[in-house]
Structure formats: C-alpha cells, structure tokens
Motif scaffolding. Sequence first.
Motif, PDB file in Angstrom:
ATOM      1  N   GLN A 110       0.895  -1.692  -0.065  1.00 37.63           N
ATOM      2  CA  GLN A 110      -0.051  -0.105  -0.335  1.00 37.63           C
ATOM      3  C   GLN A 110       0.828   1.344  -0.199  1.00 37.63           C
ATOM      4  O   GLN A 110       1.648   1.175   0.675  1.00 37.63           O
ATOM      5  N   LEU A 111       0.231   2.441  -0.901  1.00 32.87           N
ATOM      6  CA  LEU A 111       1.465   3.530  -0.774  1.00 32.87           C
ATOM      7  C   LEU A 111      -0.019   4.375  -1.032  1.00 32.87           C
ATOM      8  O   LEU A 111      -0.730   5.107  -1.729  1.00 32.87           O
ATOM      9  N   ALA A 112       0.831   5.508   0.275  1.00 34.00           N
ATOM     10  CA  ALA A 112      -0.684   6.429   0.122  1.00 34.00           C
ATOM     11  C   ALA A 112      -0.009   7.958   0.578  1.00 34.00           C
ATOM     12  O   ALA A 112       1.611   8.090   0.777  1.00 34.00           O
ATOM     13  N   PHE A 113      -1.060   8.904   0.244  1.00 35.30           N
ATOM     14  CA  PHE A 113      -0.003  10.197   0.821  1.00 35.30           C
ATOM     15  C   PHE A 113      -1.514  10.781   1.645  1.00 35.30           C
ATOM     16  O   PHE A 113      -2.498  11.170   0.966  1.00 35.30           O
ATOM     17  N   PHE A 114      -1.368  11.608   2.873  1.00 35.68           N
ATOM     18  CA  PHE A 114      -2.812  12.092   3.621  1.00 35.68           C
ATOM     19  C   PHE A 114      -2.187  13.177   3.414  1.00 35.68           C
ATOM     20  O   PHE A 114      -0.468  14.270   4.550  1.00 35.68           O
ATOM     21  N   LYS A 115      -2.831  14.442   3.093  1.00 37.72           N
ATOM     22  CA  LYS A 115      -2.433  15.729   3.330  1.00 37.72           C
ATOM     23  C   LYS A 115      -2.980  16.051   4.672  1.00 37.72           C
ATOM     24  O   LYS A 115      -1.759  17.295   5.137  1.00 37.72           O
ATOM     25  N   ASN A 116      -3.817  15.599   5.792  1.00 40.26           N
ATOM     26  CA  ASN A 116      -4.215  16.051   6.547  1.00 40.26           C
ATOM     27  C   ASN A 116      -5.363  15.105   7.496  1.00 40.26           C
ATOM     28  O   ASN A 116      -4.859  14.434   6.872  1.00 40.26           O
ATOM     29  N   ASN A 144      -0.558  21.643  17.204  1.00 45.50           N
ATOM     30  CA  ASN A 144       0.360  20.720  16.297  1.00 45.50           C
ATOM     31  C   ASN A 144      -0.909  20.730  15.176  1.00 45.50           C
ATOM     32  O   ASN A 144      -1.499  20.005  15.440  1.00 45.50           O
ATOM     33  N   LYS A 145      -0.423  20.273  13.940  1.00 45.40           N
ATOM     34  CA  LYS A 145      -1.417  19.675  13.716  1.00 45.40           C
ATOM     35  C   LYS A 145      -0.677  18.567  12.383  1.00 45.40           C
ATOM     36  O   LYS A 145       0.594  19.101  11.939  1.00 45.40           O
ATOM     37  N   GLU A 146      -1.200  17.730  11.823  1.00 49.64           N
ATOM     38  CA  GLU A 146      -0.478  16.899  11.034  1.00 49.64           C
ATOM     39  C   GLU A 146      -0.347  17.001   9.719  1.00 49.64           C
ATOM     40  O   GLU A 146      -1.855  17.362   8.614  1.00 49.64           O
ATOM     41  N   ILE A 147       0.595  16.629   8.600  1.00 42.54           N
ATOM     42  CA  ILE A 147      -0.054  17.578   7.585  1.00 42.54           C
ATOM     43  C   ILE A 147       1.045  16.544   6.544  1.00 42.54           C
ATOM     44  O   ILE A 147       2.576  16.249   7.005  1.00 42.54           O
ATOM     45  N   ASN A 148       0.467  16.365   5.649  1.00 41.35           N
ATOM     46  CA  ASN A 148       1.556  15.864   4.518  1.00 41.35           C
ATOM     47  C   ASN A 148       2.437  14.767   4.712  1.00 41.35           C
ATOM     48  O   ASN A 148       3.867  14.679   4.337  1.00 41.35           O
ATOM     49  N   GLN A 149       1.501  13.519   5.085  1.00 36.05           N
ATOM     50  CA  GLN A 149       2.492  12.465   4.962  1.00 36.05           C
ATOM     51  C   GLN A 149       2.196  11.330   4.548  1.00 36.05           C
ATOM     52  O   GLN A 149       1.253  10.709   3.729  1.00 36.05           O
ATOM     53  N   PHE A 150       2.991  11.176   4.311  1.00 36.29           N
ATOM     54  CA  PHE A 150       3.632   9.643   3.410  1.00 36.29           C
ATOM     55  C   PHE A 150       3.255   7.863   4.159  1.00 36.29           C
ATOM     56  O   PHE A 150       4.106   8.637   4.636  1.00 36.29           O
ATOM     57  N   ASN A 151       2.914   7.170   3.478  1.00 36.51           N
ATOM     58  CA  ASN A 151       2.974   6.192   4.096  1.00 36.51           C
ATOM     59  C   ASN A 151       3.491   4.735   3.322  1.00 36.51           C
ATOM     60  O   ASN A 151       3.283   4.823   1.607  1.00 36.51           O
ATOM     61  N   GLY A 185       5.288  -8.289   7.742  1.00 32.76           N
ATOM     62  CA  GLY A 185       5.384  -7.089   7.020  1.00 32.76           C
ATOM     63  C   GLY A 185       6.048  -6.525   7.883  1.00 32.76           C
ATOM     64  O   GLY A 185       6.331  -6.632   9.119  1.00 32.76           O
ATOM     65  N   THR A 186       6.024  -4.790   6.678  1.00 31.69           N
ATOM     66  CA  THR A 186       6.748  -3.488   7.422  1.00 31.69           C
ATOM     67  C   THR A 186       6.417  -2.944   7.150  1.00 31.69           C
ATOM     68  O   THR A 186       5.504  -2.867   6.023  1.00 31.69           O
ATOM     69  N   SER A 187       6.623  -1.367   8.188  1.00 33.70           N
ATOM     70  CA  SER A 187       5.967  -0.168   7.492  1.00 33.70           C
ATOM     71  C   SER A 187       6.493   0.948   8.061  1.00 33.70           C
ATOM     72  O   SER A 187       7.261   0.902   8.963  1.00 33.70           O
ATOM     73  N   VAL A 188       6.426   1.150   7.230  1.00 33.38           N
ATOM     74  CA  VAL A 188       6.377   2.893   7.457  1.00 33.38           C
ATOM     75  C   VAL A 188       5.895   4.203   7.233  1.00 33.38           C
ATOM     76  O   VAL A 188       4.899   4.215   6.026  1.00 33.38           O
ATOM     77  N   GLN A 189       6.186   4.950   8.010  1.00 30.19           N
ATOM     78  CA  GLN A 189       5.633   6.721   7.670  1.00 30.19           C
ATOM     79  C   GLN A 189       6.335   7.419   7.948  1.00 30.19           C
ATOM     80  O   GLN A 189       7.078   8.087   8.278  1.00 30.19           O
ATOM     81  N   TYR A 190       6.227   9.079   6.518  1.00 29.09           N
ATOM     82  CA  TYR A 190       7.066  10.210   6.966  1.00 29.09           C
ATOM     83  C   TYR A 190       5.962  11.885   6.845  1.00 29.09           C
ATOM     84  O   TYR A 190       5.673  11.333   6.229  1.00 29.09           O
ATOM     85  N   GLY A 191       6.031  12.115   7.756  1.00 31.39           N
ATOM     86  CA  GLY A 191       4.794  13.616   7.001  1.00 31.39           C
ATOM     87  C   GLY A 191       5.473  14.849   8.209  1.00 31.39           C
ATOM     88  O   GLY A 191       6.396  15.028   8.911  1.00 31.39           O
ATOM     89  N   GLY A 192       4.644  15.399   8.202  1.00 23.26           N
ATOM     90  CA  GLY A 192       5.038  16.897   8.416  1.00 23.26           C
ATOM     91  C   GLY A 192       4.356  17.477  10.354  1.00 23.26           C
ATOM     92  O   GLY A 192       2.780  16.712  10.444  1.00 23.26           O
ATOM     93  N   ILE A 193       4.736  17.808  11.099  1.00 17.89           N
ATOM     94  CA  ILE A 193       4.163  18.658  11.780  1.00 17.89           C
ATOM     95  C   ILE A 193       4.038  20.037  11.727  1.00 17.89           C
ATOM     96  O   ILE A 193       5.036  20.620  12.081  1.00 17.89           O
ATOM     97  N   TYR A 194       3.310  21.223  11.645  1.00 16.10           N
ATOM     98  CA  TYR A 194       2.593  22.191  11.233  1.00 16.10           C
ATOM     99  C   TYR A 194       2.640  23.465  12.803  1.00 16.10           C
ATOM    100  O   TYR A 194       1.058  22.562  13.264  1.00 16.10           O
ATOM    101  N   ASN A 195       2.983  23.673  13.437  1.00 21.25           N
ATOM    102  CA  ASN A 195       2.832  24.366  14.641  1.00 21.25           C
ATOM    103  C   ASN A 195       2.129  26.214  14.340  1.00 21.25           C
ATOM    104  O   ASN A 195       3.168  26.706  13.617  1.00 21.25           O
ATOM    105  N   LEU A 196       0.755  25.943  15.091  1.00 26.80           N
ATOM    106  CA  LEU A 196       0.329  27.501  14.744  1.00 26.80           C
ATOM    107  C   LEU A 196       0.620  28.015  15.109  1.00 26.80           C
ATOM    108  O   LEU A 196       0.573  29.353  15.192  1.00 26.80           O
ATOM    109  N   ASP A 197       1.444  28.698  16.513  1.00 22.54           N
ATOM    110  CA  ASP A 197       2.089  29.424  16.631  1.00 22.54           C
ATOM    111  C   ASP A 197       3.397  29.779  16.378  1.00 22.54           C
ATOM    112  O   ASP A 197       3.644  31.008  15.661  1.00 22.54           O
ATOM    113  N   THR A 198       4.295  28.790  15.834  1.00 20.70           N
ATOM    114  CA  THR A 198       6.062  28.787  15.441  1.00 20.70           C
ATOM    115  C   THR A 198       5.119  29.271  14.438  1.00 20.70           C
ATOM    116  O   THR A 198       6.498  30.161  13.008  1.00 20.70           O
ATOM    117  N   LYS A 199       4.041  28.997  12.913  1.00 16.88           N
ATOM    118  CA  LYS A 199       4.114  28.584  11.502  1.00 16.88           C
ATOM    119  C   LYS A 199       5.416  28.164  11.174  1.00 16.88           C
ATOM    120  O   LYS A 199       5.316  28.546   9.863  1.00 16.88           O
TER     121      LYS A 199
END
Length: 386
Positions: A162-168, A193-200, A216-230
């Motif tokens: 499975q390959l995936a991209f999650f905007k949020n 904080n908010k989850e954004i742009n995650q790849f799985n 099986g094996t799984s990997v994921q990588y994504g961003g964490i957007y902070n509302l205060d520091t932007k």
Amino acid sequence: MTKTLPLRSYQFFLSIIFLLFSAPLLAQDEGEEEKPKLTLGGALRFNYNLSSWKDGQKDRGGDFGYDMFRINAVGTYKNIFLNVEYRLYSEAFGGGFLKQGWMGYKFNEEDQIQVGLTQVPFGLQQYNSHNWFFNLTYYVGLEDDHDMGIKYIHDSERIQYQLAFFKNAEELQFGSTSEIDPSRYSYDIAGRNKEINQFNGKFIYKLGKDRNHQLGTSVQYGGIYNLDTKETGDHHGFAFHYEYLGEKWNVKAQGMIVDHNPITPDTISDNVLQFGAYGGTYGVAADFNLYSLAVSRSIPVEIGPISNLEFYNDFGFMDKAEDDFEDSFMNVTGVLITAGKVYTYIDYAAGYNHSWLGGNYVDDFSAGNPDAKWEARFNINIGYYF
C-alpha cells in the motif's frame, strides 16, 4: 528552519486524483449498462462497566448505558465504489462524527485506489487487537487510524503493498490558526500542532501453503505544523509486524519506533504532544517504542443462539524515550460471544499509566506517574450489527 515538501509531491498527488476520475471513463464500454447498488447497515451497542478507580461506581455495582449507534453505506457502480461509516456517541464522547468515508476505483481484482477519509496503512490492519478496547497502539493514533488523503492498494496471492499520501487528519474547522476538533473516532495530533503531508508505505509477504503467515513492515513520514511558530517539524515511524491467520487461532505481534519533532515556541516543551479523539485531548510522549502481542482462540459451540466463543489476550507496552517519563502498559483478557447478529465482548482491561484506565487522564501517556498502580475495568459491550 521550516521544512517543506518538494513540488513533485503535490504533482504526484494531483496526477493520482486525475487518474482516479479519468480511469472509469476510459475503462467502460459504451454499450455496457449497470445499475448503481447501495447496501446499508449499522449497529446499536450498549455498555456495562465497573472500574476499580471509581468508588461511587463500585458502590452502585457498575453502570449500564448507551454506547454507540452507527450507519454504514457501501455503494458500487461498475468499478467505482463508496464506503462510509457515521457514528453517534453521547455528547460526553464527542457526539456524532464520521469514522471513515472514501470513494474508490477498482482497476482489477488486485489493484484499487481510495480517496477520502481512509485507513492509514501502518502496522497491523484492520485491528491490532481482538477486544472492545483495542490495543495500546490505538490510544496514540497507530491502530485503525483514518486520515484525509489518497491510497493505492495492490493485494495478490503472495504479496500486498500500500502506498498513500495524506494531506492532513480530519479537518472540520478550516480556519487559519484553528486547532483540530477532537470530536473524532481515531486519535490524531491536536492542540497547537497539526499533522500535514504524510507519506505511508506498507509491504506484506504471505507465507505458508495457505498464506496464513503474514510478515510485514510499514514506514511513515510527515510534517507537524505548529500554529504558533508557523513552522513545520516532522514525524516518522517504522513498524515490523507479523500475523498468523489460522482456522481457530490468531496471533498478532508488532514492534514500532515512533518519533515526533515539532517546532514549538521556546516556552513550550517539544517532548509532549496533545492527541485528541472522542471529544477530549491528552498528552502523549513525543518519542517512544511500542510493542504488542495479541492472541485469540475461537471455539465453535452450539449453545442456544450462540455459535462461537473467541477467547483472547491482548498486551501492549509503551517504552518512552524520555528517561524521567514512566512507561505505559495495557492488557485485556476476554471473550467475544457470537449469537447471530449479536456480538458481546466481555473484557477485563488492566492498565498502568493509561489515560483511559484509571490514574491521571491528562498525562498518563506522557510523563506518567512513578507512584501509579495497575487499575482495571470490567466491561461488557453488547451490540446488534445489521
């Protein structure tokens, strides 16, 4: 320094969207006729519980009340399909919200694509547990998690990937600096904080004559957007998992390494993040390893309407990276009773530094309490599924 995803990531996302909606038009013959199909289902559940840390409840002999009502809809038209589940809990547990909801296209018997609020392909699916409470992975957003994005699935005789991209995660507010609404089914990063742009990515190899050993094996990588520091930090996870799918036995074993690196204001610690679901939030350690083992045994019976008893024990251990944080544990022993369309879970759930099992709800999954003791909840959940 702000971390951003390259332009090609968004180009890939847009090209997949185009493929999803153009493929059905290209694949259908002009003379082919097929009527749309829609199947409705759902469930009504009630719950009894008796908790070791609630003196008033023990005096009453426990409490019995409404748990949840849900509606499911599965639609198909040619090779296009729809899957939706909406749940209604009490206001104290978040009220009504969408558990999952996605549209998809089936290219053939082995390949499909899904768009919408779909399950994140990380770790054992659909569940890493057998009981009503799930396993410890669920409470930190790593079991039966659903986010907004697009997912490609290939499932053949010997391999699945499975390959995936999650905007949020599920977004309900759409404000510039609004926090996520914790009224949701699966746990997501919350607060400032908010989850954004995650790849799985997930890969499974099926072993054995009957393909009942799945490694099986799984990997994921994504961003964490902070509302205060932007600014955008990151998070990543790796999981190694095994499942045995026997006729009567089921075994689930899993190990995870998870790290979160938000870019927070100087006055805010970055070793704890807020996670939210069911109308509330609590703290979770930013970095941890998580290990789980779940075993079940089904016994077919003929006792009135009862046709099957599934006995299980599900264990989870959260090893936190911070030396001064107390680790968390969870163990659930129980049985699932099947009687026609009525399913009854009888569980004895025990937890140590577990937000939902005694102690301090706010920080049991983060700093924890060195003087904590094991707490337990006896629970009976009765549901009619239609």
